[in-house]
Write an enzyme that holds these catalytic residues in place. Structure first.
Site, PDB file in Angstrom:
ATOM      1  CD  GLU A   1       1.712  10.662  -0.718  1.00  0.00           C
ATOM      2  OE1 GLU A   1       3.158   9.885  -1.416  1.00  0.00           O
ATOM      3  OE2 GLU A   1       0.578   9.821  -0.119  1.00  0.00           O
TER       4      GLU A   1
ATOM      5  CB  CYS B   1      -2.174   5.979   2.473  1.00  0.00           C
ATOM      6  SG  CYS B   1      -3.094   5.249   3.047  1.00  0.00           S
TER       7      CYS B   1
ATOM      8  CD  GLU C   1      -1.856   1.979   1.354  1.00  0.00           C
ATOM      9  OE1 GLU C   1      -1.300   2.578   0.208  1.00  0.00           O
ATOM     10  OE2 GLU C   1      -2.210   2.698   2.611  1.00  0.00           O
TER      11      GLU C   1
END
Ligand code: NAP
Length: 469
Positions: A375, A281, A247
């Site tokens: 990100e 996330c 992940e």
């Protein structure tokens, strides 16, 4: 004097010669000293887990379920203690969507996962014979967890592994190892020795994480973290043909359609982007807003954001804390500084004391600006204006990431149509990041491999054996 923590191996507390300091991001004070393990310690933990697997995997499904339920009860019993430890080492507040909320999630996931099972399936039963599909545990599962939700993500990794008859060696992030050590100690009060082991180390010459992903006796790695490290895990896992669930975070886009009520969606937009200070996330990391409602959406979002109390998370009044670590703080600062020349800072923009960085909103950015493209994993949300929804979708999809996304509209059918065109594993309508234990969660593209949660998540901790008779 700060407490010295020990590893948990084979049901025993095992101290190391060397330790490393774990600091409170709000104050800089030392919260505790964590064991700095060597690869021989990892070998000992894997050996303990492999030995425990021999008996744990042979237990009946009912017995394993009952043991998982006992673990769930223990987590509930120690919830406040763990919440305090999370706040001290992670920085997130006790309140709001902070550490007590994280513990609520940990309990909910543990409970739900305990209740799942993967019974044998009969694929065929006729004159030509019977075909049965059995799910078998893999062996020792290596879990490598990040610093953003140290306990909840540990539960996401460990509970499905245990529930399907595997044993575990967990290695938490060096930034937040203490709450995981304590969690594993608590779990060991009810589990047989060796079923769950915890080894901690700080980045040094001997990377425990790297040792895990290449370890011949670890059969699966479950990793939550960056794409770069995920690629390394995949490379080393190939050599031993390990199973993997990766992940790897995202750069989630939110798309606001022209029919929204800006006042009504402001709170949802804010928490979609700023949950855990954006260090999540599946937080909303880019916001595309239609030109018809652009100014009003910006205005209402800023009006909501500017009243959020920021401070030391141990204070009951605070609902946003500091950035967790210096590396992440520097990254956020660098991206925000670069964005100042390109866009319009509507809120924040200047770092506070220590690791505090106020919620920052930067409007009028373009898709190739760094704060949009990269990100940020922190409290800075870029806003991009669009005229045609197809352009917004194309820009949202112009990313190597594909974890989550959201669409904001009063027209649910229209929003679903937009959702279906977004390249990501989850899409929320009029909210963002609302994961739940019964819905599989995972990324497409470089956001990862495999899913967590629900029956599909559980299956990832098993191999299939088909018996033909
Ligand atoms: P990271 O680099 O992704 O992961 C660090 C962890 O990976 C450590 O536990 C490290 O163990 C382990 N590791 C290092 N090399 C390895 C290898 N070859 N095989 C297996 N494990 C290995 O995380 P970070 O440096 O803390 O954060 C960097 C970025 O990750 C952030 O900026 C953010 O974008 C992203 N992130 C994402 C999430 C998420 O939820 N998806 C969470 C946190 C961070 P050792 O210490 O033993 O070397």
């Amino acid at each position: 004097m700060a407490k010295t923590y020990a590893m948990v191996i084979g049901g025993q507390s095992v101290e190391t010669k060397e330790t490393f300091e774990v600091k409170n991001p709000s104050t800089g004070e030392i919260v505790g000293l964590a064991p700095n393990a060597k690869l021989v310690d990892l070998d000992a933990a894997v050996a303990a887990a492999a030995a425990a697997f021999e008996t744990w995997s042979q237990k009946s499904d009912e017995d394993i379920q009952a043991a998982c339920e006992e673990v769930t009860a223990k987590i509930a019993e120690h919830s406040e203690e763990l919440a305090q430890l999370i706040t001290l080492e992670q920085g997130k507040p006790l309140n709001g969507l902070g550490s007590r909320w994280e513990m609520g999630g940990a309990g909910a996931w543990a409970g739900y996962t305990s209740g799942l099972s993967l019974p044998m399936k009969v694929l065929q039963d006729n004159n030509e014979g019977q075909v049965e599909l059995h799910r078998k545990p893999l062996g020792v599962v290596g879990s490598i967890t990040p610093w953003n939700f140290p306990v909840m993500i540990a539960i996401w990794h460990m509970m499905p592994a245990l529930r399907t008859g595997n044993t575990v060696v967990i290695k938490p992030s060096p930034y937040t190892p203490l709450s995981t050590i304590r969690l594993v100690e608590i779990m060991n009060e009810v589990l047989p020795a060796g079923v769950v082991n915890c080894v901690t180390g700080s980045d040094g010459a001997e990377s425990i994480g790297a040792g895990m992903s290449s370890h011949p006796d670890i059969k699966k790695i479950v990793f939550t973290g960056s794409i770069g490290t995920g690629e390394k895990v995949a490379r080393s896992a190939a050599e031993t043909m390990k199973r993997m669930t990766l992940e790897l975070g995202g750069n989630d886009a939110g798309i606001v359609l022209p029919d929204v009520d800006p006042a009504q969606i402001a709170e949802g937009l804010f928490w979609g982007g700023f949950i855990n200070n954006g260090q999540t996330c599946a937080a909303m990391k880019r916001l595309y807003v239609h030109e018809d409602v652009y100014d009003e959406v910006c205005e209402h979002l800023v009006a909501f954001a500017k009243n959020i109390p920021l401070g030391d998370g141990m204070s009951e009044d605070v609902i946003l804390g500091p950035v967790q670590n210096q590396m992440q703080f520097n990254k956020v600062k660098e991206l925000v500084d670069a964005a100042k020349d390109k866009g319009r800072v509507l809120l924040g923009g200047e770092p506070g004391e220590g690791l505090f960085f106020p919620p920052t909103i930067v409007a009028d950015l373009e898709n190739d600006d760094a704060l949009v493209r990269e990100e940020q994993f922190g409290p800075a949300l870029p806003i991009i204006k669009y005229s045609h929804v197809d352009d917004a979708i194309a820009q949202a999809n112009q990313s190597e990431n594909g974890l989550g996304g959201s669409v904001w509209s009063q027209d649910i059918e229209k929003a679903k149509e937009v959702a279906s065109k977004m390249q990501c594993g989850s899409v929320w309508i009029n909210k963002h990041g609302a994961i739940q234990p019964n819905a599989p969660f995972g990324g497409v593209k470089k956001s990862g491999i495999g899913v967590e949660f629900g029956e599909e998540g559980l299956q990832e901790y098993t191999d299939i054996q088909v018996i033909f008779s």
